[in-house]
Scaffold this motif. Structure first.
Motif, PDB file in Angstrom:
ATOM      1  N   PHE A 191      -0.291  -6.795   5.973  1.00  0.00           N
ATOM      2  CA  PHE A 191      -0.995  -5.674   4.529  1.00  0.00           C
ATOM      3  C   PHE A 191      -0.731  -4.682   4.866  1.00  0.00           C
ATOM      4  CE2 PHE A 191      -3.871  -6.167   1.794  1.00  0.00           C
ATOM      5  CZ  PHE A 191      -3.605  -6.015   0.247  1.00  0.00           C
ATOM      6  N   GLY A 192      -1.501  -4.662   6.159  1.00  0.00           N
ATOM      7  CA  GLY A 192      -1.354  -2.879   6.384  1.00  0.00           C
ATOM      8  C   GLY A 192      -0.295  -1.942   5.782  1.00  0.00           C
ATOM      9  N   TYR A 193       1.384  -2.454   5.753  1.00  0.00           N
ATOM     10  CA  TYR A 193       2.133  -2.247   5.682  1.00  0.00           C
ATOM     11  C   TYR A 193       2.567  -2.038   3.619  1.00  0.00           C
ATOM     12  CZ  TYR A 193       3.936  -2.875  10.961  1.00  0.00           C
ATOM     13  OH  TYR A 193       4.074  -2.472  11.850  1.00  0.00           O
ATOM     14  N   ALA A 194       1.337  -2.262   3.445  1.00  0.00           N
ATOM     15  CA  ALA A 194       2.545  -2.510   2.052  1.00  0.00           C
ATOM     16  C   ALA A 194       2.041  -1.098   1.509  1.00  0.00           C
ATOM     17  CB  ALA A 194       1.027  -3.629   1.051  1.00  0.00           C
ATOM     18  N   PRO A 195       1.403  -0.680   1.530  1.00  0.00           N
ATOM     19  CA  PRO A 195       1.918   1.111   0.750  1.00  0.00           C
ATOM     20  C   PRO A 195       3.047   1.377   1.256  1.00  0.00           C
ATOM     21  CG  PRO A 195      -0.077   0.554   1.716  1.00  0.00           C
ATOM     22  CD  PRO A 195       0.265  -0.927   1.883  1.00  0.00           C
ATOM     23  N   VAL A 234       3.387  -4.058  19.265  1.00  0.00           N
ATOM     24  CA  VAL A 234       3.572  -2.687  17.934  1.00  0.00           C
ATOM     25  C   VAL A 234       3.749  -3.470  16.396  1.00  0.00           C
ATOM     26  CG1 VAL A 234       5.802  -1.097  17.148  1.00  0.00           C
ATOM     27  CG2 VAL A 234       4.759  -1.502  20.188  1.00  0.00           C
ATOM     28  N   ASP A 235       4.269  -3.900  16.622  1.00  0.00           N
ATOM     29  CA  ASP A 235       4.656  -4.761  15.339  1.00  0.00           C
ATOM     30  C   ASP A 235       3.213  -4.695  14.389  1.00  0.00           C
ATOM     31  OD1 ASP A 235       5.826  -5.010  12.278  1.00  0.00           O
ATOM     32  OD2 ASP A 235       6.491  -7.488  13.164  1.00  0.00           O
ATOM     33  N   LEU A 236       2.312  -5.571  15.372  1.00  0.00           N
ATOM     34  CA  LEU A 236       0.898  -6.014  14.504  1.00  0.00           C
ATOM     35  C   LEU A 236      -0.374  -4.290  14.569  1.00  0.00           C
ATOM     36  CD1 LEU A 236      -0.260  -8.833  16.663  1.00  0.00           C
ATOM     37  CD2 LEU A 236      -0.070  -8.637  14.029  1.00  0.00           C
ATOM     38  N   ALA A 237       0.117  -3.647  15.794  1.00  0.00           N
ATOM     39  CA  ALA A 237      -0.631  -2.511  15.710  1.00  0.00           C
ATOM     40  C   ALA A 237      -0.772  -1.376  14.802  1.00  0.00           C
ATOM     41  CB  ALA A 237      -0.686  -1.109  17.049  1.00  0.00           C
ATOM     42  N   GLY A 238       1.083  -1.252  13.672  1.00  0.00           N
ATOM     43  CA  GLY A 238       2.100  -0.370  13.114  1.00  0.00           C
ATOM     44  C   GLY A 238       1.183  -0.938  12.119  1.00  0.00           C
ATOM     45  N   SER A 244      -6.151   1.111   8.052  1.00  0.00           N
ATOM     46  CA  SER A 244      -6.371   1.615   8.002  1.00  0.00           C
ATOM     47  C   SER A 244      -6.616   3.113   7.837  1.00  0.00           C
ATOM     48  CB  SER A 244      -6.722   2.509   9.885  1.00  0.00           C
ATOM     49  OG  SER A 244      -5.967   3.043  10.444  1.00  0.00           O
ATOM     50  N   VAL A 245      -5.389   3.447   6.836  1.00  0.00           N
ATOM     51  CA  VAL A 245      -5.387   5.168   6.527  1.00  0.00           C
ATOM     52  C   VAL A 245      -5.554   4.441   4.626  1.00  0.00           C
ATOM     53  CG1 VAL A 245      -4.049   6.493   5.135  1.00  0.00           C
ATOM     54  CG2 VAL A 245      -3.496   5.309   7.672  1.00  0.00           C
ATOM     55  N   ARG A 246      -6.627   4.898   4.158  1.00  0.00           N
ATOM     56  CA  ARG A 246      -6.975   5.471   2.615  1.00  0.00           C
ATOM     57  C   ARG A 246      -6.069   6.205   2.153  1.00  0.00           C
ATOM     58  NH1 ARG A 246     -13.144   6.854   0.376  1.00  0.00           N
ATOM     59  NH2 ARG A 246     -13.120   5.666  -0.919  1.00  0.00           N
ATOM     60  N   TRP A 247      -5.069   5.371   0.886  1.00  0.00           N
ATOM     61  CA  TRP A 247      -3.710   5.962   0.450  1.00  0.00           C
ATOM     62  C   TRP A 247      -4.107   6.400  -0.570  1.00  0.00           C
ATOM     63  CZ3 TRP A 247       0.334   6.335   3.165  1.00  0.00           C
ATOM     64  CH2 TRP A 247       0.513   5.943   4.507  1.00  0.00           C
ATOM     65  N   LEU A 451      -2.404  -7.343  -3.579  1.00  0.00           N
ATOM     66  CA  LEU A 451      -1.112  -6.431  -2.848  1.00  0.00           C
ATOM     67  C   LEU A 451      -1.114  -5.721  -3.710  1.00  0.00           C
ATOM     68  CD1 LEU A 451       1.724  -8.538  -0.732  1.00  0.00           C
ATOM     69  CD2 LEU A 451       2.527  -6.488  -2.578  1.00  0.00           C
ATOM     70  N   ARG A 452      -0.368  -6.058  -5.440  1.00  0.00           N
ATOM     71  CA  ARG A 452      -0.036  -4.707  -6.062  1.00  0.00           C
ATOM     72  C   ARG A 452      -0.590  -3.560  -6.177  1.00  0.00           C
ATOM     73  NH1 ARG A 452       3.627  -7.118  -6.186  1.00  0.00           N
ATOM     74  NH2 ARG A 452       4.121  -6.287  -5.179  1.00  0.00           N
ATOM     75  N   ARG A 453      -2.482  -4.225  -6.100  1.00  0.00           N
ATOM     76  CA  ARG A 453      -3.640  -2.789  -5.324  1.00  0.00           C
ATOM     77  C   ARG A 453      -3.313  -1.641  -4.785  1.00  0.00           C
ATOM     78  NH1 ARG A 453      -9.623  -4.681  -4.766  1.00  0.00           N
ATOM     79  NH2 ARG A 453      -8.290  -4.975  -2.571  1.00  0.00           N
ATOM     80  N   ARG A 454      -2.760  -2.429  -3.666  1.00  0.00           N
ATOM     81  CA  ARG A 454      -2.832  -1.920  -1.993  1.00  0.00           C
ATOM     82  C   ARG A 454      -1.511  -1.196  -1.856  1.00  0.00           C
ATOM     83  NH1 ARG A 454      -5.370   0.287   1.981  1.00  0.00           N
ATOM     84  NH2 ARG A 454      -4.092   0.134   3.983  1.00  0.00           N
TER      85      ARG A 454
END
Length: 460
Positions: A191-195, A234-238, A244-247, A451-454
């Protein structure tokens, strides 16, 4: 196989006669259906995202297992059947409520189109099977070399062939990306890749990881297993790092929002008593809050707006104004200048200035609904009298301003579509709050909104 790569088995292990091959094929199709059902049933549950990855990983293994057949037609046919069985399992298990709800609320309508729609959606996974068979063919026919590289190539090819049909399913004739894997990843690291990459990028990352996990189970050497595990981590850690970044950052003062469902069934709403009861319920709730944006359902005003009792609408507006509230309610509105043509709209009640939003995505493929005699024939087939008079709204519509916050109305499944909310960001200086009036409370609409929000940097 005489040469090349297949990390599951060799030809000597499987080529033992047509009866055995047929039995293996039937077992593969049954397994594909079961894995698809597991994927469909996990939809809408944040804590089952990794289970969805296991189901997709199993699908990858089934496609690889069918790959040794070098005969073009039979090998391609098995890949297509396995993909179709996986899709049928996913959509008939994950969307079982769709035809049953139609039958319950509108018993006069035929459910045949709904089942045909599920088969149509399932066919995109058949396309995944075909594309994987084609894309992986050069890998299978290559000279034996580094096993880890060939296995990674299989996984990468699967991620590509998973994402391409999903993009097609979400965009063809307006598309219908229901049960997309990307939405199921809301509770996972992906989910972190969404932005960064949006819905389909999340799908690609999850499909790649699923294939790696499936290949890891059958790795034939510790070296291959170690490399696959490293790439998977690596895929999971990415995803975790990107998450963790506040976009985005809060802007302006927070606003109070209350989302309300009237709890009246669709069939009951079309009776005189139900129509009056729906408006009176929202009038009562208008006094239960203070300085709040109230969001009602898609059919909060369950009759054409020009036929709604004026005294009931006046009482609603007065009660909202008395408590400093504003309500965004769904209603059927006539198109300006064309009284016989209608839009599925959101109307602001209690606001200083009038506001109206017309739904852009009507029903699945609604913008392609045929007109004239063909529409009348289709209407009689499904049990409707006459063609639909609804028209989609303009792609350039103003947002609703509530105390300095730009509210983006989206109706029902419009939140499904990547880019629709972004196209409504007319003023980036204001915070934006997506609003999704809907007929019923579906769990998956919450996933779409998250997901739209993220991915698109809006507040919810």
């Amino acid at each position: 196989m005489r040469k090349g790569h297949n990390f599951l088995r060799s030809k000597s292990e499987c080529d033992t006669g047509p009866s055995y091959a047929l039995g293996i094929g039937l077992a593969q199709m049954t397994s594909a259906g079961a894995l698809g059902a597991a994927l469909g049933l996990s939809f809408g549950h944040d804590d089952l995202g990794y289970l969805a990855c296991l189901a997709v990983g199993g699908f990858f293994l089934l496609l690889v297992a069918s790959a040794p057949n070098e005969r073009r037609l039979s090998g391609l046919g098995w890949a297509l059947l396995i993909g179709l069985c996986f899709g049928l399992g996913e959509f008939f298990a994950g969307l079982w409520w769709f035809p049953t709800s139609i039958a319950r609320e509108w018993p006069q309508l035929s459910v045949a189109p709904e089942y045909l729609l599920l088969i149509y959606l399932a066919s995109f996974h058949a396309l995944t099977g075909v594309l994987f068979w084609v894309f992986s063919r050069p890998i299978r026919r290559a000279r034996p070399g580094a096993a880890w590289f060939a296995t990674l190539s299989f996984a990468f090819a699967f991620a590509c062939t998973w994402a391409i049909p999903e993009i097609a399913r979400g965009t063809t004739m307006t598309g219908l990306p229901l049960l997309s894997l990307g939405y199921e990843m809301v509770g996972t690291a992906f989910f972190g890749y969404a932005p960064i990459v949006g819905l389909y990028g999340v799908e690609f990352a999850a499909a790649f990881a699923s294939a790696l996990l499936g290949a890891l189970v059958f790795a034939r050497s510790w070296r291959v297993a170690a490399i696959l595990a490293l790439v998977l981590m690596v895929d999971l850690a990415g995803g975790e790092l990107a998450g963790s970044v506040r976009w985005t950052h809060p802007a302006g003062e927070p606003i109070r929002v209350a989302a309300i469902q009237d709890g009246i069934g669709m069939s009951a709403k079309y009776s005189n008593v139900g129509q009056t009861d729906a408006i009176q319920r929202y009038t009562a709730w208008a006094g239960a809050f203070k300085d709040t944006l109230i969001v009602g359902s898609e059919t909060a005003i369950p009759m054409p707006m020009n036929r709604a009792p004026r005294q009931l609408l006046r009482a609603l507006r007065l009660r909202l104004a008395a408590h400093g509230n504003v309500a965004l309610l769904g209603a059927k509105m006539p198109l300006p200048g064309r009284s016989a043509v209608w839009t599925n709209s959101v109307i602001a009640f209690g606001s200083p200035a009038p506001y109206r939003y017309d739904k852009r995505h009507l029903i699945p493929f609604g913008e392609y609904t045929p007109r004239g005699m063909l529409a009348q024939w289709l209407g009689s087939w499904v049990g409707m009298t006459g063609a639909s008079s609804l028209r989609p709204g303009s792609t350039t519509q103003a947002n609703f301003d509530d105390r300095g916050a730009g509210v983006i109305p989206t109706i029902c499944f419009e939140n499904l579509f990547p880019g629709l909310v972004v196209s409504s960001l007319h003023d980036n200086r204001k915070p934006h709050v997506p609003d999704a009036p809907k007929t019923q409370k579906f769990m998956h609409l919450r996933l779409f909104s998250r997901l739209r929000r993220r991915s698109e940097g809006v507040k919810w």
